[in-house]
Design a protein around this motif. Structure first.
Motif, mmCIF file in Angstrom:
data_model
loop_
_atom_site.group_PDB
_atom_site.id
_atom_site.type_symbol
_atom_site.label_atom_id
_atom_site.label_comp_id
_atom_site.label_asym_id
_atom_site.label_seq_id
_atom_site.Cartn_x
_atom_site.Cartn_y
_atom_site.Cartn_z
ATOM 1 N N GLY A 1 -9.628 -1.634 3.044
ATOM 2 C CA GLY A 1 -8.535 -2.448 2.564
ATOM 3 C C GLY A 1 -9.039 -3.706 1.865
ATOM 4 N N ASN B 1 -8.063 -7.568 0.749
ATOM 5 C CA ASN B 1 -7.166 -8.623 1.192
ATOM 6 C C ASN B 1 -7.467 -9.923 0.456
ATOM 7 N N ALA C 1 -5.183 0.257 5.682
ATOM 8 C CA ALA C 1 -4.247 -0.758 5.205
ATOM 9 C C ALA C 1 -3.485 -1.438 6.323
ATOM 10 N N THR D 1 -3.505 -6.858 7.556
ATOM 11 C CA THR D 1 -2.184 -7.329 7.157
ATOM 12 C C THR D 1 -1.164 -7.159 8.281
ATOM 13 N N GLY E 1 0.561 -8.090 0.706
ATOM 14 C CA GLY E 1 0.229 -7.237 1.844
ATOM 15 C C GLY E 1 0.798 -7.744 3.153
ATOM 16 N N PRO F 1 3.183 1.091 5.416
ATOM 17 C CA PRO F 1 2.252 0.420 4.507
ATOM 18 C C PRO F 1 2.390 0.958 3.081
ATOM 19 N N ILE G 1 0.645 1.449 -0.420
ATOM 20 C CA ILE G 1 -0.623 1.465 -1.143
ATOM 21 C C ILE G 1 -0.295 1.503 -2.632
ATOM 22 N N MET H 1 -6.085 -8.841 -7.256
ATOM 23 C CA MET H 1 -5.542 -9.547 -6.101
ATOM 24 C C MET H 1 -5.392 -11.035 -6.410
ATOM 25 N N GLY I 1 1.998 -5.067 -1.936
ATOM 26 C CA GLY I 1 1.510 -4.308 -0.781
ATOM 27 C C GLY I 1 -0.004 -4.368 -0.718
ATOM 28 N N LYS I 2 -0.630 -3.207 -0.587
ATOM 29 C CA LYS I 2 -2.076 -3.134 -0.379
ATOM 30 C C LYS I 2 -2.767 -2.332 -1.472
ATOM 31 N N VAL J 1 -6.776 -0.421 -1.923
ATOM 32 C CA VAL J 1 -7.934 -0.019 -1.128
ATOM 33 C C VAL J 1 -9.090 0.394 -2.033
#
Length: 324
Positions: A38, A40, A119, A123, A151, A293, A295, A311, A318-319, A321
């Motif tokens: 993940g 972040n 993920a 978070t 996230g 979650p 993605i 990011m 959200g996330k 990866v």
């Protein structure tokens, strides 16, 4: 094995992908073949040397991973080669292999995809610690989430709804707010086009939210706090805006309100049993469909810098990866 290496503090484009020796499990440790890691916002701050904790250079960033156990060190029980696991590590996740302490590893539920497993740790762990442990959000209460499409923000919406609360999502664009509504937000606020304080009052009938979840900081913090409800709890989660705000203490006095710090990484280190109990609850909610979650992107190891730039530029909902 290949790994992303940070050799000096700087922007994501300064990272290098290097060929390194395969890792070895020491006592109480395991080596995991990483299937997904993940990404972040703290990863962006860590490589710039701006986070609360500074690893020694050089290091490999990335702290939450899913994968398959490759090797088991002395003294490790209950984990065997071939097990599919989730792990939280201080660093090392953006690589084909990572070493983790056995106590920081838990089994993946049957049928779970590796990207979803990667993920959930940071978070959802952060948001669970904040909302359940620190704020003690109760059914029927109202929670405002700032930066709600990120996230931790979407995780906060999921958890708030799982607890039976009313959730108001605040974000910077209508597209992001649409994602928040998909995750169950009951009301939304666009804080680039609306007066945040007045919009909060309108969304709460003038009563203010019981809990405010703030991973953003900056100018939004004081405006949100001025609209908090009586005995409200304000969760200080992070400063994605880049500015650490200052609040007049009389605001807490006038509302009988609490300012509550949230540092999940330290909580996970100091209270591992409580953290594992929280993760078990989260995985139970996941299996029940109460949390979902999101993605929004998958990047190759060689594209880690692009993932971190996206990011930092707030392009992520959200996330995302890394898939080595």
């Amino acid at each position: 094995m290949k790994a992303v290496v940070c050799k000096a503090w700087g922007l994501p484009d300064s990272l290098e992908v290097q060929e390194l020796p395969d890792l070895v499990a020491g006592p109480g440790q395991v080596v995991i073949d990483v299937k997904a890691a993940g990404v972040n916002f703290p990863d962006v701050l860590i490589i710039e040397g701006k986070y609360q904790v500074r690893p020694e250079l050089p290091f490999t960033p990335g702290s939450e991973i899913s994968g398959v156990i490759k090797a088991v060190g002395a003294g490790v029980a209950g984990i065997k080669i071939g097990d599919q696991v989730i792990a939280f590590t201080a660093q090392g996740g953006f690589a084909q292999q990572v070493v983790a302490q056995a106590q920081a590893v838990m089994p993946m539920p049957p049928g779970m995809a590796f990207d979803i497993a990667a993920a959930i740790t940071l978070t959802y762990g952060t948001s669970h610690h904040a909302i359940v442990d620190r704020a003690a959000l109760m059914p029927g209460e109202t929670m405002l989430v700032l930066g709600a499409a990120g996230g931790v923000g979407l995780a906060a919406i999921d958890i708030g709804k799982a607890l039976g609360a009313r959730v108001i999502a605040a974000a910077s664009t209508d597209d992001k707010l649409a994602v928040c509504r998909e995750h169950g937000a009951d009301a939304t606020i666009n804080y680039t086009t609306e007066n945040l304080r007045e919009a909060i009052k309108a969304a709460t009938g003038g009563n203010g939210p019981d809990v405010i979840y703030d991973p953003v900081g900056g100018a939004y913090t004081e405006a949100a706090f001025r609209a908090i409800g009586w005995r409200g709890r304000y969760l200080v989660v992070g400063f994605a805006n880049g500015e650490i705000p200052k609040l007049p203490l009389n605001l807490m006095l006038l509302k009988g309100a609490s300012l509550i710090g949230v540092f999940w990484g330290e909580f996970a280190k100091r209270e591992p049993k409580a953290n594992m109990a929280a993760m078990r609850q989260l995985l139970g909610w996941l299996s029940e469909g109460k949390i979902r979650p999101r993605i929004s992107g998958r990047y190759a190891l060689e594209d880690t810098a692009r993932a971190l730039n996206d990011m930092a530029a707030r392009k992520v909902t959200g996330k995302v990866v890394i898939v080595p």
